[in-house]
Write an enzyme that holds these catalytic residues in place. Sequence first.
Site, PDB file in Angstrom:
ATOM      1  N   GLN A 132       0.847  -1.195   0.000  1.00  0.00           N
ATOM      2  CA  GLN A 132       0.000   0.000   0.000  1.00  0.00           C
ATOM      3  C   GLN A 132       0.880   1.242   0.000  1.00  0.00           C
ATOM      4  O   GLN A 132       1.847   1.304   0.766  1.00  0.00           O
ATOM      5  CB  GLN A 132      -0.814   0.063   1.287  1.00  0.00           C
ATOM      6  CG  GLN A 132      -2.153  -0.614   1.254  1.00  0.00           C
ATOM      7  CD  GLN A 132      -2.825  -0.458   2.602  1.00  0.00           C
ATOM      8  OE1 GLN A 132      -2.427  -1.098   3.565  1.00  0.00           O
ATOM      9  NE2 GLN A 132      -3.813   0.384   2.681  1.00  0.00           N
ATOM     10  N   GLY A 133       0.503   2.225  -0.809  1.00  0.00           N
ATOM     11  CA  GLY A 133       1.181   3.518  -0.747  1.00  0.00           C
ATOM     12  C   GLY A 133       0.176   4.553  -0.281  1.00  0.00           C
ATOM     13  O   GLY A 133      -0.422   5.266  -1.092  1.00  0.00           O
ATOM     14  N   SER A 135       0.214   6.166   3.539  1.00  0.00           N
ATOM     15  CA  SER A 135       0.781   7.149   4.478  1.00  0.00           C
ATOM     16  C   SER A 135       1.943   7.916   3.880  1.00  0.00           C
ATOM     17  O   SER A 135       2.708   7.380   3.066  1.00  0.00           O
ATOM     18  CB  SER A 135       1.267   6.440   5.739  1.00  0.00           C
ATOM     19  OG  SER A 135       0.194   5.883   6.444  1.00  0.00           O
ATOM     20  N   SER A 167       4.492  -1.626   4.398  1.00  0.00           N
ATOM     21  CA  SER A 167       4.968  -2.990   4.661  1.00  0.00           C
ATOM     22  C   SER A 167       5.134  -3.749   3.356  1.00  0.00           C
ATOM     23  O   SER A 167       4.317  -3.608   2.450  1.00  0.00           O
ATOM     24  CB  SER A 167       3.968  -3.736   5.543  1.00  0.00           C
ATOM     25  OG  SER A 167       3.748  -3.040   6.735  1.00  0.00           O
ATOM     26  N   GLU A 250      -9.581  -3.724   5.174  1.00  0.00           N
ATOM     27  CA  GLU A 250      -8.536  -3.886   6.188  1.00  0.00           C
ATOM     28  C   GLU A 250      -9.175  -4.140   7.548  1.00  0.00           C
ATOM     29  O   GLU A 250      -8.734  -4.961   8.326  1.00  0.00           O
ATOM     30  CB  GLU A 250      -7.683  -2.614   6.225  1.00  0.00           C
ATOM     31  CG  GLU A 250      -6.463  -2.703   7.115  1.00  0.00           C
ATOM     32  CD  GLU A 250      -5.565  -1.475   6.984  1.00  0.00           C
ATOM     33  OE1 GLU A 250      -6.085  -0.351   7.110  1.00  0.00           O
ATOM     34  OE2 GLU A 250      -4.351  -1.647   6.758  1.00  0.00           O
ATOM     35  N   GLU A 381      -6.578   5.922  18.557  1.00  0.00           N
ATOM     36  CA  GLU A 381      -7.332   7.174  18.668  1.00  0.00           C
ATOM     37  C   GLU A 381      -8.310   7.324  17.505  1.00  0.00           C
ATOM     38  O   GLU A 381      -9.467   7.711  17.693  1.00  0.00           O
ATOM     39  CB  GLU A 381      -6.370   8.371  18.690  1.00  0.00           C
ATOM     40  CG  GLU A 381      -5.572   8.503  19.986  1.00  0.00           C
ATOM     41  CD  GLU A 381      -4.516   7.420  20.193  1.00  0.00           C
ATOM     42  OE1 GLU A 381      -4.031   6.834  19.197  1.00  0.00           O
ATOM     43  OE2 GLU A 381      -4.173   7.167  21.362  1.00  0.00           O
TER      44      GLU A 381
END
Lengths: 398, 376
Positions: A132-133, A135, A167, A250, A381
């Site tokens: 995944q790209g 963040s 990752s 996810e 959070e």
Amino acid sequence: MAAAEAVEAPPDLAPAQFRHAARDWLDANRASAPELAGELTPERVAHWRTWSRLLFEAGYAGITWPVAYGGRGLPPSYQGLWLEETARAQVPDHLGIIGLSMVGPTIMAWGSPEQKDLLLAPILDCTEIWCQGFSEPDAGSDLGAARTSAVLEGDDWVVTGQKVWSSFAHIADWCLLVTRTDPAASKHRGLSLLLADLHQPGITVRPLRQITGDPEFNEIFFDGSRIPREQMLGAPGQGWQVAMTTLAHEHGTYGVGLAAALDVEFQAAVQTLRTGFASGEAPLQDAVVRDRLVRVWVQLQSLIRTNQRALASMDRTGVPGPEATVSKLRWSLLNQELTSIVTDALGARGLESGAAGYENGHWAYARLRARGNTIEAGTTEVLRNIIAERVLGLPRSR
Amino acid sequence: MPDLTADDRASLRTSLVHVLQRRTDAAERTGSGQDLSQAWAELGALGWLGLGVPEQFGGFGYAATVQSILAEESAVRLCPLPLFASIGLSSAIAVATNACGLLDRLVNGATRASVAWASPSGSGRFSDPSNATSVWVDPTGRLRGEKAWVPNVQEVDQLIVVAHDGSELSLWLVDRTERGVQIRACDQIDEARPLSRVRFDVLGERLATGDVADRAMEFARRRASVWVTAEAVGVAREALRIGCEHATQRRQFTRLIGEYQGVSHALAELYADLELSRSALAWSASALDAETCGPATPDADASDAETAIQCALAMALPTAASAAEKAMQVLGGQGMAWESEVHRYYKRALWLATFDGSAGNARHRLADTILGSVAS
């Protein structure tokens, strides 16, 4: 985008049958599996690829994928059964888990027929790995602030920017990439999803060293790399909705496998704590250790049943019920607590790392790695915000 | 035992909610001494009085999974009817002692009962072995002695008394209205579940002695533990609702207080505890039913029922109390005022932890099962 649908259990394959078949297969083949933990060296990756191929051939890749895309079309609860059995057998699942559980379903929901034809099958047989790209250094929880830009030049999107915490990027072939294609549009509306071939020029993957010492995640630098316009997933400006599909998946079955694995880890913890040292009785005899352990166990057993309820909901309606929102939130806290109980009890032995350390340094590693559990795949959070806003109907938070 | 789908259970819950709400509202309007027989007749018509009573006795069947719906919804409203005492606890003892006459009257609504178990000098827990010592059978065959914290004495006409006869446990049925039954109301904080001290000098009907009595107490303890867990889920659910309602209405510093993460995150964690408690309740109820009647499906979880029951208590009891505490916190000053509702739920949560011990007691029992006993 295709709507979520209920999936019926097949009349000729009851859950118990599926589970027993999986268990038998795993018992017969677990010797071929790579170690559950360890650095992603080229040797380990190769071993894991071979294992994944074996899983694919046995029908354990894409369990819930529609049959039309090469899967078995089984309900989500069957995926839950598989995850429980792999946890029990203490073997890793398919190496391409990101592709199987997140990227594949996103492509099925948003992709063109050509994209589906090209990209889905290689996920299943592990010939292609996805990362995944999402963040960026300035856009973590706030994905809407992503700044990696994509500018249309002729028939290519030209990408410039930086992704972080990705990752498997250093072994991946493809990246599901969130980019900003319209700087003038307000925040979420300016985003688009690109399917980035990581073997193209202008892309650099740099492993990042984690506090555990090993490079589990990566930075990805895009420096004018060109992505053909046919490789946009969804339309320009639809990036936020597409990304939300990915994140929904996810959060879907992710927690089920984690809770099942924690159940196995709990037994390992109990075993470790049975050993006394010359100075006194075994930690497992201590009233405080016992109460801490039972507190974890009570919540964990309750969480496992909550996951089962969420899967049953998904079977019936196609979408996870609200109770699914607590899965990863609570698993992460329980895993942190369990690793703390053990390392607190082990004392100096709980500092030892590496293969020569006490119990192969397993617990020292586990305690450090567990700090990431409340951060990755949605921080604690943010997950609390999601529950507050979407489940409880509270006003948007500040 | 009827096999109920999720939809069946949802319909049952809906019809039950109507009845309970109407009865609770009526009780509040008229004050104490509401017409119980009318309320009881309505419940009888729905078949709820037969919950936990096997079909051969005219009951609905065992169905802890169904009984827990009644328990949960009754706690959501703090319904003043003696549902726990009569349906939750007394019926179970009646079934386990094969008290056909009593069962008939309990199921058709002619009788309501409660159980006097606690020795005034003991812990008050249902499984406390010292309970039986406070009431004995005298040489004339009369029951003598005292029980404490007996629920809903004034709302029932029969009492099942946990006594000893020589060295054996002995269970008795006593007419509550007899002169030899002296009742003193106990001032205690859970006003929605009146408790009394009862002194006995009365002839009763022997229900069971020795092994049969021991097994009956075990049977009742497990059923009642699931009921208590279900009440805890109901308390937590209502406390969460009250907290969220307030957080979406109350403004301070020009904003709704639910916008502040200090408030919203506390409620979110409460929601997580509630869902875990709900799952544990379902697990314990279906494990108990499976043990009693056989598993509902071949895939059913084959967990040990006792472990599931203790786990559910350990999960739900603290959740109920902390839910009420968090709701009170969110309500601010109002949360400390008598006229707000939350304190009544808090007090119920505190009673629930006294029936057969707190979460700490449950965890202690679980430790021996899942970690092995402490070596001596």
